[in-house]
Motif scaffolding. Structure first.
Motif, PDB file in Angstrom:
ATOM      1  N   UNK A   1      37.274  31.766  63.351  1.00 60.37           N
ATOM      2  CA  UNK A   1      37.471  33.120  62.996  1.00 60.37           C
ATOM      3  C   UNK A   1      36.143  33.931  62.550  1.00 60.37           C
ATOM      4  N   UNK A   2      35.159  33.154  62.458  1.00 54.64           N
ATOM      5  CA  UNK A   2      33.798  33.705  62.337  1.00 54.64           C
ATOM      6  C   UNK A   2      33.248  34.279  63.748  1.00 54.64           C
TER       7      UNK A   2
ATOM      8  N   UNK B   1      36.741  24.008  50.310  1.00 53.48           N
ATOM      9  CA  UNK B   1      37.085  23.181  51.241  1.00 53.48           C
ATOM     10  C   UNK B   1      37.469  23.887  52.745  1.00 53.48           C
ATOM     11  N   UNK B   2      38.141  24.902  52.558  1.00 53.41           N
ATOM     12  CA  UNK B   2      38.374  26.012  53.361  1.00 53.41           C
ATOM     13  C   UNK B   2      38.881  27.280  52.790  1.00 53.41           C
TER      14      UNK B   2
ATOM     15  N   UNK C   1      30.930  31.844  51.715  1.00 54.71           N
ATOM     16  CA  UNK C   1      32.326  31.598  51.785  1.00 54.71           C
ATOM     17  C   UNK C   1      32.286  30.359  52.714  1.00 54.71           C
ATOM     18  N   UNK C   2      31.137  29.779  53.080  1.00 53.90           N
ATOM     19  CA  UNK C   2      31.049  28.608  53.921  1.00 53.90           C
ATOM     20  C   UNK C   2      31.737  27.306  53.339  1.00 53.90           C
ATOM     21  N   UNK C   3      32.379  26.635  53.866  1.00 55.63           N
ATOM     22  CA  UNK C   3      32.841  25.376  53.475  1.00 55.63           C
ATOM     23  C   UNK C   3      31.994  24.564  53.034  1.00 55.63           C
TER      24      UNK C   3
ATOM     25  N   UNK D   1      33.530  22.802  60.273  1.00 56.39           N
ATOM     26  CA  UNK D   1      34.622  23.105  60.383  1.00 56.39           C
ATOM     27  C   UNK D   1      35.303  23.740  61.361  1.00 56.39           C
TER      28      UNK D   1
ATOM     29  N   UNK E   1      35.172  36.207  56.820  1.00 55.69           N
ATOM     30  CA  UNK E   1      34.526  34.987  57.496  1.00 55.69           C
ATOM     31  C   UNK E   1      32.926  34.982  57.773  1.00 55.69           C
TER      32      UNK E   1
ATOM     33  N   UNK F   1      38.014  25.331  61.818  1.00 54.64           N
ATOM     34  CA  UNK F   1      38.904  26.294  61.551  1.00 54.64           C
ATOM     35  C   UNK F   1      38.106  27.739  60.699  1.00 54.64           C
ATOM     36  N   UNK F   2      36.899  27.307  60.480  1.00 51.55           N
ATOM     37  CA  UNK F   2      35.829  28.235  59.735  1.00 51.55           C
ATOM     38  C   UNK F   2      35.166  29.056  61.036  1.00 51.55           C
TER      39      UNK F   2
ATOM     40  N   UNK G   1      35.441  37.452  64.029  1.00 49.81           N
ATOM     41  CA  UNK G   1      34.950  38.622  63.421  1.00 49.81           C
ATOM     42  C   UNK G   1      33.526  39.121  63.900  1.00 49.81           C
TER      43      UNK G   1
END
Lengths: 257, 76
Positions: free
Chosen positions: A79-80, B46-47, B61-63, A73, B56, A75-76, A83
């Motif tokens: 930001x990773x 999911x997110x 915490x990974x989807x 995804x 992050x 959206x993850x 960071x």
């Protein structure tokens, strides 16, 4: 049950200077380690200065794909990357790819983010880096591909609502041009070679395009080198060392007049 | 949405017309997550909806990961 608490409370109140049994925990940690483990310090794995990021399955963008797809995804991931850029303990980023492609917008967004990180980045294609995985694979400062890994270079297909007017095809061509421009500006492949690979017929059974395997990707200039995990990490560590050396301010001889 | 994938679109989009899994928003510590509940106090991420930037980088915490969360926190 509660009755048994009262004597303890009374005892504490009456003898405040009495050392508590918990004070044993305040023992010097080094002495405690020697007593417990026989060494002065407990072995620890140590913190790595490299952040490893994996891009696998479909690159998922604005639409949630059905659950049979394994997805990454955006959206993850975005930001990773922010960071990783922001964290002073992270000195380099290793991006491992095994993707079948996915959303154009999301893929290009990730690729742009990787390309604009100020810290050293190395990409490694394992298994496959297909379709929109190609711009992500070339986005790092140095790219590697495993000897058996493949990359499918092919045009964007039409999907969704298609209106049979020339403008539809112009739009699609613009979308494709974004991918082509990114790849040729971040790798050694020429526009002519990349478009030849993209529009080649007779290679793929259900599509036009080319599958390049390991050394072929390097030969065409899409990827920098054939290599595995060891090569990628060695290169990343070298780049980190060079960055450290260049960031150390030169020592001047005396005061500036 | 323009997909650029080597997989046939009929495979990628199979089941697209079906009802999506019901999700809910929960807090796990200081992190607000959208999850698919799989059991009492347990869900598949999911997110990540709200967290500190460094969160992050936490692999748990990974989807797609399974997370244990506390029951409704009255302070939230």
């Amino acid at each position: 049950m509660t009755d048994s608490l009262y004597p303890i409370k009374t005892l504490i109140n009456e003898q405040p200077d009495q050392p508590m049994p918990d004070d044993k925990k305040k023992m010097n940690p080094a002495v405690e380690n020697i007593q417990q483990l026989g060494t002065a310090s407990a072995p620890s794995p140590g913190e790595s200065n490299i952040y490893c990021m994996t891009i696998i399955g479909q690159v998922e963008g604005h639409m949630i794909l059905p659950p049979q797809n394994k997805t990454t995804k955006y959206e993850h991931i975005i930001p990773q990357l922010v960071a990783a850029e922001q964290n002073p303990k992270i000195e380099g980023v290793l991006i491992v790819l095994n993707t079948v492609g996915g959303d154009v917008e999301a893929g290009l967004a990730i690729a742009e983010m990787i390309a604009t990180i100020s810290k050293p980045t190395v990409t490694l294609v394992l298994g496959g880096g297909h379709s929109i995985g190609v711009p992500i694979a070339v986005a790092g400062d140095k790219s590697f591909i495993a000897e058996t890994a493949t990359m499918t270079i092919h045009p964007i297909r039409l999907n969704g609502l298609v209106i049979g007017v020339p403008q539809t095809f112009e739009y699609l061509d613009k979308m494709q041009e974004r991918v082509v421009r990114f790849v040729i500006s971040h790798s050694n492949v020429t526009e002519q070679t990349f478009k030849q690979l993209m529009f080649k017929t007779g290679e793929l059974t259900r599509d036009i395009g080319t599958t390049v395997i390991g050394m072929d990707a390097v030969k065409h200039g899409v990827i920098d080198a054939v290599g595995g995990l060891g090569d990628a990490l060695r290169e990343l560590n070298n780049m980190i060392e060079m960055r450290r050396a260049s960031s150390v301010a030169p020592v001047g001889g005396g005061l500036t007049q | 949405m323009t997909l650029h994938t080597m997989l046939p679109l009929e495979l990628v989009l199979q089941g697209f017309d079906q009802e999506p899994e019901p999700t809910c928003e929960v807090w796990s510590g200081d992190v607000k997550l959208e999850i698919v509940p799989v059991a009492q106090g347990m869900g598949r991420i999911v997110r990540v909806l709200q967290c500190k930037l460094e969160d992050y980088l936490r692999p748990e915490l990974t989807p797609g990961s399974i997370i244990y969360y506390a029951a409704d926190n009255p302070n939230r």
